[in-house]
Design a protein around this motif. Structure first.
Motif, PDB file in Angstrom:
ATOM      1  N   LEU A  39       0.805  -1.226   0.000  1.00 36.04           N
ATOM      2  CA  LEU A  39       0.000   0.000   0.000  1.00 36.04           C
ATOM      3  C   LEU A  39       0.838   1.277   0.000  1.00 36.04           C
ATOM      4  CD1 LEU A  39      -2.792  -0.923   2.589  1.00 36.04           C
ATOM      5  CD2 LEU A  39      -2.857  -1.137   0.094  1.00 36.04           C
ATOM      6  N   GLN A  40       2.149   1.157   0.072  1.00 33.56           N
ATOM      7  CA  GLN A  40       2.983   2.337   0.277  1.00 33.56           C
ATOM      8  C   GLN A  40       2.784   3.406  -0.799  1.00 33.56           C
ATOM      9  OE1 GLN A  40       4.861   2.837   3.124  1.00 33.56           O
ATOM     10  NE2 GLN A  40       4.797   4.917   2.295  1.00 33.56           N
ATOM     11  N   ASP A  41       2.758   3.006  -2.060  1.00 32.69           N
ATOM     12  CA  ASP A  41       2.580   3.990  -3.130  1.00 32.69           C
ATOM     13  C   ASP A  41       1.247   4.709  -3.011  1.00 32.69           C
ATOM     14  OD1 ASP A  41       5.051   3.425  -4.167  1.00 32.69           O
ATOM     15  OD2 ASP A  41       4.300   2.117  -5.764  1.00 32.69           O
ATOM     16  N   LYS A  42       0.199   3.975  -2.721  1.00 36.03           N
ATOM     17  CA  LYS A  42      -1.115   4.603  -2.541  1.00 36.03           C
ATOM     18  C   LYS A  42      -1.109   5.511  -1.308  1.00 36.03           C
ATOM     19  CE  LYS A  42      -4.195   1.161  -4.693  1.00 36.03           C
ATOM     20  NZ  LYS A  42      -3.325   0.036  -4.992  1.00 36.03           N
ATOM     21  N   LYS A  43      -0.422   5.086  -0.268  1.00 38.11           N
ATOM     22  CA  LYS A  43      -0.376   5.882   0.966  1.00 38.11           C
ATOM     23  C   LYS A  43       0.358   7.201   0.741  1.00 38.11           C
ATOM     24  CE  LYS A  43       0.497   5.232   5.937  1.00 38.11           C
ATOM     25  NZ  LYS A  43       1.446   6.292   6.281  1.00 38.11           N
ATOM     26  N   ASN A  44       1.326   7.214  -0.182  1.00 37.91           N
ATOM     27  CA  ASN A  44       2.064   8.439  -0.489  1.00 37.91           C
ATOM     28  C   ASN A  44       1.268   9.399  -1.367  1.00 37.91           C
ATOM     29  OD1 ASN A  44       4.275   7.546   0.943  1.00 37.91           O
ATOM     30  ND2 ASN A  44       5.299   6.663  -0.839  1.00 37.91           N
TER      31      ASN A  44
END
Length: 288
Positions: free
Chosen positions: A173-178
């Motif tokens: 989820l990191q890219d979406k979280k950024n």
């Protein structure tokens, strides 16, 4: 916007039909924008669902799965439609449950679903292993926020520890979280908030916000009382607390939350599962 999460226990629950009807009646009254369910199952031997029962279904990852006549998500969507509520919905199966069910998770959305994804968060990917875990997420049409339903493992599990599952989830989820949108994690985390240094603290230290803590108005928050499936060995070795707040709704950002309310606990709607649900009302007007 109203969000609701519940570990349903579904077909495994005693007096299932009666409890399903109670649940449907409550949904007609509450009408959440997003409904996240865990332990959503179907009998492996049940006949396949017909086209009418599949109305509103959105295939996850673009892949069709076999949905059977007694599928809890399909039955929920159908009964809501019969009462005038047309939810878009998706369902995945992650594993065999209790030796006789295809068991997974479901998401329901008042808006049409624009995209849906699922992925493993457990190291184990064996369908016959009950510790296999997946995440399921949807993006409502016209929106930017992703909503995920989760049923995670236990902190002290030697084979599938919570921390490793969380690392896989967070990495995915990191890219979406950024991004500038909000991410929502809803479900049974098997991580009681009162247990320090375990799953709850792990999520919080990763930069996620507990909507219960953000809420202007809240109740006691307890979602499990007594000893339930998955916690019986803990009950035998530890002093069991009177109640645990282990079902949560997390957001990737600190947003306005008007209220966080436990539902289906016998006081606020009848009990329908071995877990109680959580309903959050945010200051955001709708899912998009």
């Amino acid at each position: 916007m109203k969000l609701l999460t519940l570990n349903t226990h579904s077909l495994q629950e005693a007096h299932y039909e009666e409890k399903l009807e109670r649940f449907i009646e409550a949904m007609v009254q509450k009408q959440p924008d997003i409904l996240a369910l865990q332990e959503v199952n179907q009998s492996v031997t049940a006949p396949c669902a017909d086209a009418q029962l599949l109305e509103g279904y959105y295939p996850c990852n673009g892949e069709s799965v076999t949905i059977r006549e007694d599928n809890h998500a399909a039955q929920t969507a159908s009964r809501l439609r019969a009462r005038g509520l047309n939810y878009s919905w998706t369902w995945i199966s992650a594993k065999i449950g209790y030796g006789k069910y295809d068991e997974g998770m479901a998401l329901f959305c008042k808006e049409n679903i624009a995209a849906a994804e699922s992925f493993f968060i457990s190291g184990c990917q064996d369908y016959n292993n009950w510790k296999t875990r997946k995440a399921l997420g949807i993006l409502p049409k016209g929106g930017k926020d992703w909503f995920y339903t989760l049923h995670m493992g236990w902190w002290q599990d030697e084979e599938e520890p919570f921390a490793a599952q969380w690392e896989r989830l967070a990495a995915h989820l990191q890219d979406k979280k950024n991004d500038h949108s909000n991410l929502w994690l809803m479900g049974d985390f098997n991580s009681p908030a009162q247990f320090r240094g375990q799953g709850y603290d792990c999520i919080q230290k990763s930069g996620w916000y507990d909507t219960y803590q953000l809420a202007q108005k809240k109740d006691g928050g307890i979602t499990v009382r007594g000893c339930i499936d998955g916690w019986r060995s803990f009950c035998e070795s530890e002093t069991m607390p009177d109640g645990m707040r282990m079902d949560h709704i997390w957001c990737s950002r600190s947003i306005p939350v008007q209220s966080s309310t436990v539902i289906f606990n016998g006081q606020n709607e009848p009990e329908v599962s071995d877990h109680f649900g959580v309903m959050v009302k945010t200051g955001i007007t709708s899912a998009p």
